[in-house]
Design a protein around this motif. Sequence first.
Motif, PDB file in Angstrom:
ATOM      1  N   ARG A   1       0.846  -1.196   0.000  1.00 28.11           N
ATOM      2  CA  ARG A   1       0.000   0.000   0.000  1.00 28.11           C
ATOM      3  C   ARG A   1       0.878   1.241   0.000  1.00 28.11           C
ATOM      4  O   ARG A   1       1.449   1.615   1.020  1.00 28.11           O
TER       5      ARG A   1
ATOM      6  N   GLY B   1      -8.396  -7.200 -14.364  1.00 27.64           N
ATOM      7  CA  GLY B   1      -7.438  -6.971 -13.298  1.00 27.64           C
ATOM      8  C   GLY B   1      -7.703  -7.877 -12.107  1.00 27.64           C
ATOM      9  O   GLY B   1      -6.770  -8.437 -11.512  1.00 27.64           O
ATOM     10  N   SER B   2      -8.966  -8.057 -11.782  1.00 30.78           N
ATOM     11  CA  SER B   2      -9.330  -8.897 -10.636  1.00 30.78           C
ATOM     12  C   SER B   2      -8.933 -10.344 -10.874  1.00 30.78           C
ATOM     13  O   SER B   2      -8.364 -10.995  -9.984  1.00 30.78           O
ATOM     14  N   VAL B   3      -9.219 -10.844 -12.050  1.00 26.87           N
ATOM     15  CA  VAL B   3      -8.897 -12.246 -12.326  1.00 26.87           C
ATOM     16  C   VAL B   3      -7.392 -12.454 -12.342  1.00 26.87           C
ATOM     17  O   VAL B   3      -6.871 -13.385 -11.719  1.00 26.87           O
TER      18      VAL B   3
ATOM     19  N   HIS C   1      -4.946 -10.664 -10.975  1.00 28.15           N
ATOM     20  CA  HIS C   1      -4.376 -10.532  -9.631  1.00 28.15           C
ATOM     21  C   HIS C   1      -4.886 -11.619  -8.696  1.00 28.15           C
ATOM     22  O   HIS C   1      -4.115 -12.222  -7.949  1.00 28.15           O
ATOM     23  N   GLY C   2      -6.170 -11.874  -8.760  1.00 32.73           N
ATOM     24  CA  GLY C   2      -6.747 -12.861  -7.847  1.00 32.73           C
ATOM     25  C   GLY C   2      -6.192 -14.249  -8.089  1.00 32.73           C
ATOM     26  O   GLY C   2      -5.757 -14.928  -7.149  1.00 32.73           O
ATOM     27  N   TYR C   3      -6.157 -14.653  -9.340  1.00 33.04           N
ATOM     28  CA  TYR C   3      -5.688 -16.017  -9.648  1.00 33.04           C
ATOM     29  C   TYR C   3      -4.235 -16.183  -9.229  1.00 33.04           C
ATOM     30  O   TYR C   3      -3.859 -17.161  -8.571  1.00 33.04           O
TER      31      TYR C   3
ATOM     32  N   LEU D   1      -3.850 -16.246  -5.388  1.00 32.51           N
ATOM     33  CA  LEU D   1      -4.313 -17.493  -4.783  1.00 32.51           C
ATOM     34  C   LEU D   1      -3.345 -18.628  -5.113  1.00 32.51           C
ATOM     35  O   LEU D   1      -2.972 -19.412  -4.232  1.00 32.51           O
TER      36      LEU D   1
ATOM     37  N   PHE E   1      -4.319 -23.499  -4.530  1.00 29.51           N
ATOM     38  CA  PHE E   1      -4.681 -24.524  -5.506  1.00 29.51           C
ATOM     39  C   PHE E   1      -3.870 -25.805  -5.307  1.00 29.51           C
ATOM     40  O   PHE E   1      -3.981 -26.750  -6.091  1.00 29.51           O
TER      41      PHE E   1
ATOM     42  N   HIS F   1      -4.012 -28.094  -3.012  1.00 27.18           N
ATOM     43  CA  HIS F   1      -4.599 -29.279  -2.404  1.00 27.18           C
ATOM     44  C   HIS F   1      -5.756 -29.850  -3.218  1.00 27.18           C
ATOM     45  O   HIS F   1      -6.601 -30.566  -2.698  1.00 27.18           O
TER      46      HIS F   1
ATOM     47  N   ARG G   1       0.216 -15.655   4.853  1.00 25.97           N
ATOM     48  CA  ARG G   1       0.719 -16.967   4.443  1.00 25.97           C
ATOM     49  C   ARG G   1       0.890 -17.848   5.676  1.00 25.97           C
ATOM     50  O   ARG G   1       1.853 -17.695   6.433  1.00 25.97           O
TER      51      ARG G   1
ATOM     52  N   PRO H   1       0.792 -24.861   5.870  1.00 28.17           N
ATOM     53  CA  PRO H   1      -0.318 -25.798   5.646  1.00 28.17           C
ATOM     54  C   PRO H   1      -0.563 -26.733   6.822  1.00 28.17           C
ATOM     55  O   PRO H   1      -0.488 -27.937   6.702  1.00 28.17           O
TER      56      PRO H   1
ATOM     57  N   VAL I   1      -5.780 -25.415   6.085  1.00 26.93           N
ATOM     58  CA  VAL I   1      -6.231 -26.195   4.935  1.00 26.93           C
ATOM     59  C   VAL I   1      -7.728 -26.453   5.016  1.00 26.93           C
ATOM     60  O   VAL I   1      -8.463 -26.326   4.030  1.00 26.93           O
TER      61      VAL I   1
ATOM     62  N   ARG J   1     -12.195 -21.729  -9.222  1.00 25.66           N
ATOM     63  CA  ARG J   1     -10.990 -20.912  -9.131  1.00 25.66           C
ATOM     64  C   ARG J   1     -11.223 -19.529  -9.725  1.00 25.66           C
ATOM     65  O   ARG J   1     -10.721 -18.530  -9.204  1.00 25.66           O
TER      66      ARG J   1
ATOM     67  N   SER K   1     -10.916 -16.139  -7.676  1.00 17.46           N
ATOM     68  CA  SER K   1     -10.011 -15.109  -8.177  1.00 17.46           C
ATOM     69  C   SER K   1     -10.717 -13.771  -8.295  1.00 17.46           C
ATOM     70  O   SER K   1     -10.187 -12.729  -7.895  1.00 17.46           O
TER      71      SER K   1
ATOM     72  N   HIS L   1     -11.683 -12.379  -4.691  1.00 20.78           N
ATOM     73  CA  HIS L   1     -10.494 -11.900  -3.984  1.00 20.78           C
ATOM     74  C   HIS L   1      -9.821 -10.759  -4.723  1.00 20.78           C
ATOM     75  O   HIS L   1      -9.436  -9.748  -4.132  1.00 20.78           O
ATOM     76  N   GLY L   2      -9.693 -10.908  -6.026  1.00 19.56           N
ATOM     77  CA  GLY L   2      -9.009  -9.884  -6.807  1.00 19.56           C
ATOM     78  C   GLY L   2      -9.734  -8.554  -6.760  1.00 19.56           C
ATOM     79  O   GLY L   2      -9.134  -7.516  -6.474  1.00 19.56           O
TER      80      GLY L   2
ATOM     81  N   SER M   1      -9.578  -6.990  -3.261  1.00 21.49           N
ATOM     82  CA  SER M   1      -8.222  -6.507  -2.951  1.00 21.49           C
ATOM     83  C   SER M   1      -7.922  -5.212  -3.683  1.00 21.49           C
ATOM     84  O   SER M   1      -7.427  -4.251  -3.092  1.00 21.49           O
TER      85      SER M   1
ATOM     86  N   GLY N   1      -7.430  -1.652  -2.017  1.00 25.73           N
ATOM     87  CA  GLY N   1      -6.130  -1.017  -2.199  1.00 25.73           C
ATOM     88  C   GLY N   1      -6.216   0.320  -2.905  1.00 25.73           C
ATOM     89  O   GLY N   1      -5.208   0.994  -3.077  1.00 25.73           O
TER      90      GLY N   1
END
Lengths: 192, 192
Positions: free
Chosen positions: A106, A146-148, A150-152, A155, A161, A163, B106, B109, B114, B143, B147, B150-151, B154, B158
Motif C-alpha cells: 500500500r 485486473g481482478s482475475v 491478480h486474484g488467480y 491465490l 490450488f 490441495h 501466508r 499448511p 487447509v 478458481r 479469483s 479476492h481480486g 483486494s 487497495g
Amino acid sequence: MARVGLTPERLTRAGAELADEIGFDQVSVSALARRFGVQVASLYSHVKSSHDLHSRIAVLALGEMADRGAEAVAGRAGRDALIALAGVYRDYAREHPGRYAAAQYRVEPGSAAVEVGRRHSELSRAVLRGYELGEPAQTDAIRLLGSVFHGYVSLELGGSFDHSSPSGSDSWPRVLDALDVLLRNWPERQPQ
Amino acid sequence: MARVGLTPERLTRAGAELADEIGFDQVSVSALARRFGVQVASLYSHVKSSHDLHSRIAVLALGEMADRGAEAVAGRAGRDALIALAGVYRDYAREHPGRYAAAQYRVEPGSAAVEVGRRHSELSRAVLRGYELGEPAQTDAIRLLGSVFHGYVSLELGGSFDHSSPSGSDSWPRVLDALDVLLRNWPERQPQ
DNA sequence: CCGTTTGCCTAAGATCTTTAGGTATGTACA
DNA sequence: TGTACATACCTAAAGATCTTAGGCAAACGG
C-alpha cells in the motif's frame, strides 16, 4: 571507508532481489545494509525510511510488470493479447514472488504510484480493443480482468490450488478461454 | 498481579479488532499487551510467537468469512447465490479490512488453514450447483470465482478503483452479472 | 488449610529503525 | 599540484519489538 557507490536506485534493485530471495516483508534496511557490507545508518542518506524503501521496491515491480505487459500486447489482439498479458502477470509472480508481493504494498497516492497504476489499466484497455465494448462495460471489464489476473495469481502463489487437482497451470488456460468467451458475449443491456 | 484472564482465543479476537483499527501488519505482540494493560512477556504463555498470533488471526478471519458465506448461500441458487456469496466477501473486507488482510497471511499448511480453505472452495462449489458444469470446468470455475472475489476486493480496498469512474460499487453488480452470464455459457469444449 | 498449578511478573539479550554528528574520500578549482 | 568543498559512509545512541528464563502470588483441588 571504501565507498560502495550506494544510490537510491541500486538500493531499490538490491531490495527487490532480496525480496525474491527472502520474502518482501523480510526486507529491512538492516538486511540491505548487510548485503552491501555497510553500516545500517549509511542507507538513510539514500532512502528516507523503511517505508520509503518498500515503496520504491513496489514501484519498481509495478513498472517492470507494466514494461513486460506493454511488450506482450504489442502486435497482438483479442484472445492472443488476453493470453499474453495474463501470462505476463502470472510469469512475473512466479519468477519474482517477492517483487510481486511488493507490488501489493500500500503506497500512498503520490505521483509515481498512480501513474504506474494507470499504465496497468491501459494494458487491459488495449486488450479490450479487440472486443467491442462501450462504456461503462469497458471499465467494468478492465476491472474484471485486473481482478482475475491478480486474484488467480495471488491465490495460486499462496498455495490455494495446491490441495486439489488439476494444477493451477492446467486451469489457467481454460480460465482464460472462459474470459475470452465472456468478453465476446458481454451483457451490455441489463440481463434482468 | 490482578489476573486479566488472557486466553489464546481472547488474544486472537482482540488482535483481529486491533487489525481492523490499525492495520494487520501493525498488529504486534507489544501492541496487544498494551491493549490488555499487561506486560509483553505475559502473552507468550498463550501464543507461541508473533507469527503464531498472526496465523491465529488469519484463521479466525477465514472462519468468520466462511460462516457468513454459508449463511449467504443457504436457500439461494444460481445468480442469487452468486451475488450473495460475492457480497459476503466484499462486505466483510469493507467492514473488517484488517481481518481481510489477515486472511491473506501466508500460514503454513497445518490443519486448520487447509480445512478452512476447503470450506471456502465448498461455498463456491455450492454456488455452481445452480449452473450445470462438469469436471474439470467446475474446478476451473471455482478458481475463477475465487479469483474474481479476492481480486476485485483486494484491488478496490487497495484504492485501485479510486482514480476512475464509475465507483467500485457501481461496477460490482455488473461484473457479477457478467460472471453469471459466463457461468451459464461456460465453454466446456475447446473453443478453438 | 495446604500444596500444586499456572497466570502474570521482572530481567535481559537480540534485532531493527531512526537521528545526530564526525571523518575521510572524491572532485573542482586556483 | 595543492586546497577547499561536498558528501559518502562512519560511530554513537535512543527507542521499539521479539523472545527466553526464571520468580511470585493467585486460583484451585484435595
